[in-house]
Structures are given as C-alpha cells and as structure tokens.
Design an enzyme around this catalytic site. Structure first.
Site, short mmCIF file in Angstrom:
data_model
loop_
_atom_site.label_atom_id
_atom_site.label_comp_id
_atom_site.label_asym_id
_atom_site.label_seq_id
_atom_site.Cartn_x
_atom_site.Cartn_y
_atom_site.Cartn_z
N TYR A 26 107.38 69.59 -20.31
CA TYR A 26 108.05 68.80 -20.45
C TYR A 26 109.25 69.06 -20.71
O TYR A 26 110.32 68.22 -20.19
CB TYR A 26 107.18 67.82 -21.42
CG TYR A 26 105.82 67.57 -22.23
CD1 TYR A 26 106.05 66.48 -21.49
CD2 TYR A 26 105.28 67.39 -22.49
CE1 TYR A 26 104.73 65.17 -20.89
CE2 TYR A 26 103.81 67.01 -22.32
CZ TYR A 26 103.37 66.31 -22.24
OH TYR A 26 102.23 66.18 -21.74
N HIS A 103 105.74 58.54 -16.50
CA HIS A 103 105.57 59.97 -16.32
C HIS A 103 106.39 61.50 -15.88
O HIS A 103 106.74 61.89 -15.05
CB HIS A 103 104.08 60.32 -15.94
CG HIS A 103 103.98 59.19 -16.71
ND1 HIS A 103 102.71 59.58 -18.24
CD2 HIS A 103 102.56 58.32 -15.81
CE1 HIS A 103 101.73 58.43 -18.07
NE2 HIS A 103 102.51 57.48 -17.29
#
Length: 146
Positions: A26, A103
């Site tokens: 991430y 996302h």
C-alpha cells in the site's frame, strides 16, 4: 446557480493504517495524504470533499445514505468490504451521482478472492493499482461530471 455538493471520499476497514500496514503493498503514504490530495484536486474545481473512514460497515452505509442528498459524487475504497458487503453494494446502488471505486493496490494481481468485487457492478468506474493517485483521478472524474 447552485454550488455542487462535496465529493464524498469514503474509506473502509484498515485504511486508517495506511503507511503502517503492509507498506510493500500500500505504500508509505497515509490516509491524511489521501485526504490532502483529494481536497487539492477538488479545490481546483471549486469543490470540497467530505473524507471519512471507518472500520464499521454500518458507518459506511450511513454515509452513503447521507451522500444521496448531499454529495455530487462518491469515491469509495471499501477495503475488505469490497468482496463481502452486499449491504454496502445495495446502499451504493441508490446513488444518482457518479460512484468511483478505488483500490490502492492492483487487486487483480493479489489473492484470488480479491478478483471479485460486489461494488464494481454498481460503480460508474473503477481505479485500481495506481497508489493513492487513483483517488485524485477519481475526484477529478467526479468533479468533471457536474
């Protein structure tokens, strides 16, 4: 002329841990960085954002209900609820404004269960795998729609 409502930027479970949780997936940027990015993009269009995060499904659903009358669009990263929440999907389908599913990682290059989104079929569009820049693109899209 009426000023368009804010763009709602809704984040689901574990996104409060951005920058700490699995930075190899991430990245090192935080949720505050996401909010700053989105606010900056919205400002270029004379808009504002309502940025919210919760680890609780009901909170997200309540905010989608609120967005029905307040928002000019919704950018949503449902986190793990992407793959499990029929209730969130059913709330999103009631919106009459653009909805962009975002996302940070490329969910299709990860575990197989991440390939299926309950949100994608009811979203206007989907952005995945572009890091937090995907949020900025989503806000720009929403702002360009009205």
């Amino acid at each position: 002329m009426t000023t368009p409502g804010p763009v709602y930027v809704l984040n689901g479970p574990n996104l409060n841990l951005l920058g700490q949780r699995q930075p190899e997936v991430y990245g090192h940027q935080t949720l505050d960085d996401v909010v700053t990015l989105c606010a900056g993009v919205a400002e270029r269009f004379g808009r504002t954002v309502q940025a919210r995060q919760s680890n609780h499904e009901g909170d997200l659903i309540d905010w989608v209900h609120e967005a029905r009358t307040e928002a000019s669009g919704v950018v949503v990263n449902p986190g793990g609820y992407t793959h499990t929440s029929v209730a969130l999907r059913d709330a999103l389908v009631t919106l009459e404004v653009p909805v962009v599913e975002v996302h940070i990682s490329n969910v299709h290059a990860r575990e197989g269960f991440r390939d299926h989104s309950l949100v994608s079929p009811v979203a206007t569009g989907v952005i995945a795998g572009l890091g937090i820049e995907g949020y900025g693109l989503a806000v720009e899209y929403v702002c360009g729609r009205g």
